[in-house]
Design a protein around this motif. Structure first.
Motif, short mmCIF file in Angstrom:
data_model
loop_
_atom_site.label_atom_id
_atom_site.label_comp_id
_atom_site.label_asym_id
_atom_site.label_seq_id
_atom_site.Cartn_x
_atom_site.Cartn_y
_atom_site.Cartn_z
N THR A 4 0.85 -1.19 0.00
CA THR A 4 0.00 0.00 0.00
C THR A 4 0.89 1.24 0.00
N LEU A 5 0.58 2.14 -0.91
CA LEU A 5 1.32 3.39 -1.04
C LEU A 5 0.36 4.55 -0.89
N TYR A 6 0.63 5.40 0.09
CA TYR A 6 -0.10 6.65 0.23
C TYR A 6 0.77 7.75 -0.35
N LEU A 7 0.17 8.60 -1.16
CA LEU A 7 0.87 9.75 -1.74
C LEU A 7 0.20 11.02 -1.24
N LEU A 8 0.94 11.79 -0.47
CA LEU A 8 0.42 13.04 0.09
C LEU A 8 1.19 14.21 -0.52
N ARG A 9 0.44 15.11 -1.13
CA ARG A 9 1.06 16.34 -1.63
C ARG A 9 1.11 17.33 -0.47
N HIS A 10 2.17 18.09 -0.38
CA HIS A 10 2.27 19.10 0.68
C HIS A 10 1.07 20.04 0.63
N ALA A 11 0.76 20.65 1.75
CA ALA A 11 -0.35 21.59 1.83
C ALA A 11 0.03 22.93 1.19
N LYS A 12 -0.95 23.80 1.08
CA LYS A 12 -0.78 25.08 0.38
C LYS A 12 0.26 25.95 1.08
N SER A 13 1.21 26.40 0.28
CA SER A 13 2.29 27.23 0.82
C SER A 13 2.04 28.70 0.53
N GLY A 14 2.80 29.53 1.21
CA GLY A 14 2.64 30.97 1.09
C GLY A 14 3.56 31.56 0.05
N TRP A 15 3.01 31.85 -1.11
CA TRP A 15 3.81 32.44 -2.19
C TRP A 15 4.20 33.88 -1.89
N ASP A 16 3.47 34.52 -0.97
CA ASP A 16 3.80 35.91 -0.66
C ASP A 16 4.82 36.02 0.47
N ASP A 17 5.29 34.90 0.98
CA ASP A 17 6.31 34.91 2.02
C ASP A 17 7.65 35.26 1.37
N PRO A 18 8.40 36.21 1.94
CA PRO A 18 9.64 36.67 1.30
C PRO A 18 10.85 35.78 1.57
N VAL A 19 10.77 34.51 1.27
CA VAL A 19 11.93 33.63 1.46
C VAL A 19 12.82 33.71 0.23
N ALA A 20 14.10 33.46 0.46
CA ALA A 20 15.06 33.55 -0.65
C ALA A 20 15.00 32.33 -1.56
N ARG A 21 14.67 31.15 -0.98
CA ARG A 21 14.68 29.91 -1.77
C ARG A 21 13.31 29.26 -1.72
N ASP A 22 12.89 28.66 -2.82
CA ASP A 22 11.64 27.92 -2.88
C ASP A 22 11.61 26.83 -1.81
N PHE A 23 12.73 26.19 -1.57
CA PHE A 23 12.85 25.11 -0.59
C PHE A 23 12.37 25.55 0.79
N ASP A 24 12.53 26.83 1.11
CA ASP A 24 12.23 27.36 2.44
C ASP A 24 10.82 27.94 2.57
N ARG A 25 10.01 27.83 1.54
CA ARG A 25 8.67 28.42 1.56
C ARG A 25 7.77 27.69 2.56
#
Length: 181
Positions: A4-25
């Motif tokens: 059995t494989l469960y695939l969970l996509r991450h929840a909605k992230s904040g595009w308006d957050d001023p992080v330098a890298r996508d990884f840190d959003r």
């Protein structure tokens, strides 16, 4: 035997957050609520798993924190950098390395890989209305459950899986739907 494989996509992230890298959003408020909601649904529907493999991106870590809060149980995932923005082929490579002692695992990652894994593993023969739903959209914090008739994770890859469940946050709480913003 079946895995059995469960695939969970991450929840909605904040595009308006001023992080330098996508990884840190980080997640936004709606994403935090969606993660808890999916965790609560998992607990109330008897979802169990033995092993979790997750991208180490901040939005995945925060998704799991929310899921655990709703689920009522925390697991320590294996943080797998290869899952961050990976293709489905890369995630399949990761899955082929899983110890066969684990029959039920959950992968927490990103699109398009989680969505493409459904397309790679579930036959496109018109027999799965849930697959059709995935084709429309695999939204943030959505969870798919695949039953795969294999004995060894090393054998994963052929389109023989059955998509048993596909749960979107908006299915559980209309305020988490796309029209709720």
């Amino acid at each position: 035997m079946t895995k059995t494989l469960y695939l969970l996509r991450h929840a909605k992230s904040g595009w308006d957050d001023p992080v330098a890298r996508d990884f840190d959003r980080p997640l936004n408020k709606r994403g935090e609520k969606a993660a808890r909601t999916i965790g609560q649904w998992m607990a109330s529907n008897g979802v169990t798993f033995e092993h979790v493999i997750a991208s180490p991106a901040v939005r995945v870590i925060e998704t799991l924190d929310g899921v655990w809060a709703g689920y009522g149980r925390k697991m320590e995932p294996t943080w797998e950098r290869r899952i961050y923005l990976a293709s489905s082929a890369t995630v399949l490579d990761v899955l082929r390395e899983v110890d066969d002692a684990h029959d039920i695992i959950m992968v927490v990652g990103h699109c398009p890989a989680v969505e493409d894994l459904v397309f790679d593993l579930v036959p496109d023969d018109g027999s799965s209305p849930l697959r059709d739903e995935v084709e429309i959209k695999y939204p943030t914090a959505a969870l798919a459950q695949l039953e795969i008739p294999i004995d060894h994770w090393a054998d994963i890859g052929k389109p023989v899986a059955h998509l048993k469940r596909f749960v979107r946050p908006r299915d559980l709480d209309s305020s988490l739907g796309p029209d709720a913003e």
